[in-house]
Motif scaffolding. Structure first.
Motif, short mmCIF file in Angstrom:
data_model
loop_
_atom_site.label_atom_id
_atom_site.label_comp_id
_atom_site.label_asym_id
_atom_site.label_seq_id
_atom_site.Cartn_x
_atom_site.Cartn_y
_atom_site.Cartn_z
N CYS A 1 20.63 -53.36 52.82
CA CYS A 1 22.05 -53.10 53.10
C CYS A 1 22.46 -51.73 52.58
CB CYS A 1 22.91 -54.19 52.47
SG CYS A 1 22.63 -55.83 53.18
N ASP A 2 23.47 -51.16 53.22
CA ASP A 2 23.93 -49.81 52.85
C ASP A 2 24.38 -49.73 51.39
OD1 ASP A 2 23.44 -48.93 55.40
OD2 ASP A 2 25.51 -49.18 56.09
N SER A 3 25.01 -50.79 50.89
CA SER A 3 25.55 -50.74 49.53
C SER A 3 24.48 -50.96 48.45
CB SER A 3 26.64 -51.80 49.37
OG SER A 3 26.10 -53.10 49.53
N THR A 4 23.28 -51.33 48.85
CA THR A 4 22.21 -51.56 47.88
C THR A 4 21.49 -50.25 47.58
OG1 THR A 4 21.86 -53.82 48.70
CG2 THR A 4 20.10 -52.86 47.39
N ALA A 5 21.71 -49.75 46.39
CA ALA A 5 21.09 -48.49 45.97
C ALA A 5 19.78 -48.79 45.26
CB ALA A 5 22.04 -47.72 45.06
N CYS A 6 18.70 -48.76 46.00
CA CYS A 6 17.40 -49.10 45.43
C CYS A 6 16.40 -48.00 45.77
CB CYS A 6 16.92 -50.43 45.99
SG CYS A 6 15.27 -50.91 45.40
N LYS A 7 15.66 -47.54 44.80
CA LYS A 7 14.71 -46.45 45.02
C LYS A 7 13.53 -46.88 45.87
CE LYS A 7 12.38 -47.19 40.55
NZ LYS A 7 12.03 -46.56 39.26
N TYR A 8 13.35 -48.20 46.01
CA TYR A 8 12.23 -48.69 46.81
C TYR A 8 12.62 -48.96 48.27
CZ TYR A 8 10.36 -49.52 42.14
OH TYR A 8 9.95 -49.36 40.84
N LYS A 9 13.92 -48.84 48.57
CA LYS A 9 14.39 -49.16 49.91
C LYS A 9 13.73 -48.26 50.95
CE LYS A 9 18.85 -48.64 50.76
NZ LYS A 9 20.28 -48.97 50.86
N GLY A 10 13.20 -48.89 51.99
CA GLY A 10 12.55 -48.13 53.05
C GLY A 10 11.08 -47.86 52.81
N THR A 11 10.61 -48.12 51.61
CA THR A 11 9.19 -47.89 51.31
C THR A 11 8.44 -49.19 51.06
OG1 THR A 11 9.63 -47.58 48.95
CG2 THR A 11 9.69 -45.61 50.34
N VAL A 12 9.15 -50.21 50.56
CA VAL A 12 8.53 -51.51 50.29
C VAL A 12 9.31 -52.58 51.04
CG1 VAL A 12 7.90 -53.20 48.52
CG2 VAL A 12 7.82 -50.75 48.00
N PHE A 13 8.61 -53.37 51.86
CA PHE A 13 9.27 -54.48 52.54
C PHE A 13 9.79 -55.45 51.48
CE2 PHE A 13 8.84 -58.61 54.96
CZ PHE A 13 9.96 -58.39 55.75
N PRO A 14 11.06 -55.85 51.57
CA PRO A 14 11.67 -56.65 50.50
C PRO A 14 10.87 -57.85 50.01
CG PRO A 14 13.34 -55.98 52.06
CD PRO A 14 12.03 -55.52 52.63
N LEU A 15 10.17 -58.54 50.92
CA LEU A 15 9.42 -59.72 50.50
C LEU A 15 8.16 -59.38 49.71
CD1 LEU A 15 9.72 -62.10 53.58
CD2 LEU A 15 11.04 -62.12 51.47
N TYR A 16 7.77 -58.10 49.72
CA TYR A 16 6.59 -57.68 48.98
C TYR A 16 6.95 -56.88 47.74
CZ TYR A 16 4.66 -58.99 53.48
OH TYR A 16 4.35 -59.68 54.63
N CYS A 17 8.23 -56.87 47.41
CA CYS A 17 8.70 -56.16 46.22
C CYS A 17 8.67 -57.12 45.02
CB CYS A 17 10.11 -55.65 46.44
SG CYS A 17 10.81 -54.76 45.03
N ASP A 18 8.23 -56.62 43.87
CA ASP A 18 8.16 -57.46 42.67
C ASP A 18 9.28 -57.15 41.68
OD1 ASP A 18 7.39 -54.99 41.78
OD2 ASP A 18 5.44 -55.62 40.99
N HIS B 1 24.65 -60.69 60.15
CA HIS B 1 23.71 -60.07 59.23
C HIS B 1 22.29 -60.59 59.46
CE1 HIS B 1 22.03 -58.06 55.86
NE2 HIS B 1 21.92 -59.14 55.09
N GLY B 2 22.15 -61.89 59.61
CA GLY B 2 20.83 -62.46 59.87
C GLY B 2 20.21 -61.94 61.15
N GLU B 3 21.01 -61.85 62.20
CA GLU B 3 20.52 -61.32 63.48
C GLU B 3 20.05 -59.88 63.33
OE1 GLU B 3 23.89 -61.84 65.96
OE2 GLU B 3 23.70 -64.03 66.04
N ASN B 4 20.84 -59.08 62.61
CA ASN B 4 20.49 -57.66 62.44
C ASN B 4 19.22 -57.49 61.61
OD1 ASN B 4 22.73 -56.83 63.90
ND2 ASN B 4 24.03 -56.60 62.10
N VAL B 5 19.07 -58.30 60.57
CA VAL B 5 17.88 -58.21 59.72
C VAL B 5 16.61 -58.51 60.52
CG1 VAL B 5 16.65 -59.38 57.84
CG2 VAL B 5 19.00 -58.64 57.50
N LEU B 6 16.64 -59.58 61.30
CA LEU B 6 15.45 -59.95 62.07
C LEU B 6 15.19 -58.98 63.22
CD1 LEU B 6 15.69 -63.86 62.20
CD2 LEU B 6 14.52 -62.39 60.55
N ALA B 7 16.25 -58.50 63.86
CA ALA B 7 16.07 -57.53 64.95
C ALA B 7 15.47 -56.24 64.42
CB ALA B 7 17.41 -57.26 65.63
N LEU B 8 15.92 -55.81 63.24
CA LEU B 8 15.37 -54.60 62.62
C LEU B 8 13.90 -54.79 62.29
CD1 LEU B 8 15.91 -51.76 61.40
CD2 LEU B 8 16.47 -52.91 59.25
#
Length: 246
Positions: free
Chosen positions: A95-112, A137-144
């Motif tokens: 999400c846009d409001s989530t400021a995470c340095k791993y965003k875009g580099t690690v798929f969320p389900l594989y982040c520890d 939101h769910g539709e957008n997440v899966l479509a992405l």
């Protein structure tokens, strides 16, 4: 004319409901392929919502897959329950409001880093409150995750709070059914019997759910009037399989 439909769902009870209602919508007894979870239930992606999201993320060239599988798939329906958006941090990592340095580099389900280090917030302020915001939101997440150039033969459905809400809509005259949290525990399994049907606590018995699924299909028109997610699925199935515009 019957179609071949691939289903990606959280589990066997959701699969039963989707088959029943799609047959109802199309007026045909269609052929179904369970693409996810895999039939041995111990497959590559796992079960539940994580398995659905992983399938979408890791299945490359989904439109090619539809043609390669024999018999050729006419449509794919992907289901994930809305309670995920309400409860799970991972689903808000991108999400846009989530400021995470791993965003875009690690798929969320594989982040520890989903414990104290995770900056994701639930509920997420980026989305509209209520079932409509959850569905979108769910539709957008899966479509992405799908990264498909052509979504014309793919339907994504996000029942809120779960497909159990569709069961409640088929049996009970309640307002705002999709705003109830965990309708299985709070309504269906609250007592030993639900409308004369034996319910075994937290465990969803496939044989019992076959009865529920048939009732959802039988009363599908009523369900679509009570559940926006059901109405959206109805429209998508008609668009894809019956060539009807919304």
């Amino acid at each position: 004319m019957s179609k071949v439909i691939g289903i990606v769902s959280e589990g066997p009870t959701d699969y039963l409901v989707l088959k029943a209602v799609i047959d109802k919508i199309t007026g045909e007894t269609n052929r179904y392929l369970s693409l996810q979870p895999e039939r041995d239930m111990l497959g590559r992606f796992g079960n539940g919502w994580k398995g659905v999201w992983r399938w979408c993320e890791e299945t490359e060239e989904i439109n090619t897959l539809m043609k390669a599988v024999q018999p050729q798939i006419d449509a794919i329906v992907i289901q994930m329950d809305g309670d995920v958006i309400r409860k799970e941090k991972e689903i808000h990592c991108l999400c846009d409001s989530t400021a995470c340095k791993y965003k875009g580099t690690v798929f969320p389900l594989y982040c520890d880093k989903h414990d104290i280090e995770c900056p994701a917030v639930v509920p997420c302020k980026d989305h509209v409150d209520g079932s409509i915001g959850i569905m979108e939101h769910g539709e957008n997440v899966l479509a992405l995750a799908l990264k498909a150039d052509d979504m014309s033969h793919i339907a994504i459905t996000i029942p809120c709070d779960s497909t159990d809400a569709w069961v409640v809509a088929a049996y009970d005259d309640l307002d705002n059914i999709e705003d109830y949290e965990d309708p299985w525990k709070t309504i269906i399994a609250k007592k030993k019997y639900y409308h004369g049907i034996r319910v075994r606590g937290d465990k969803k018995n496939v044989l019992t759910y076959a009865i529920f699924s048939n009732m959802v299909a039988e009363r599908w028109n009523e369900v679509t009037q009570k559940c926006i997610s059901a109405m959206k699925l109805d429209q998508e199935v008609k668009r894809i399989l019956l060539n009807e515009n919304k």
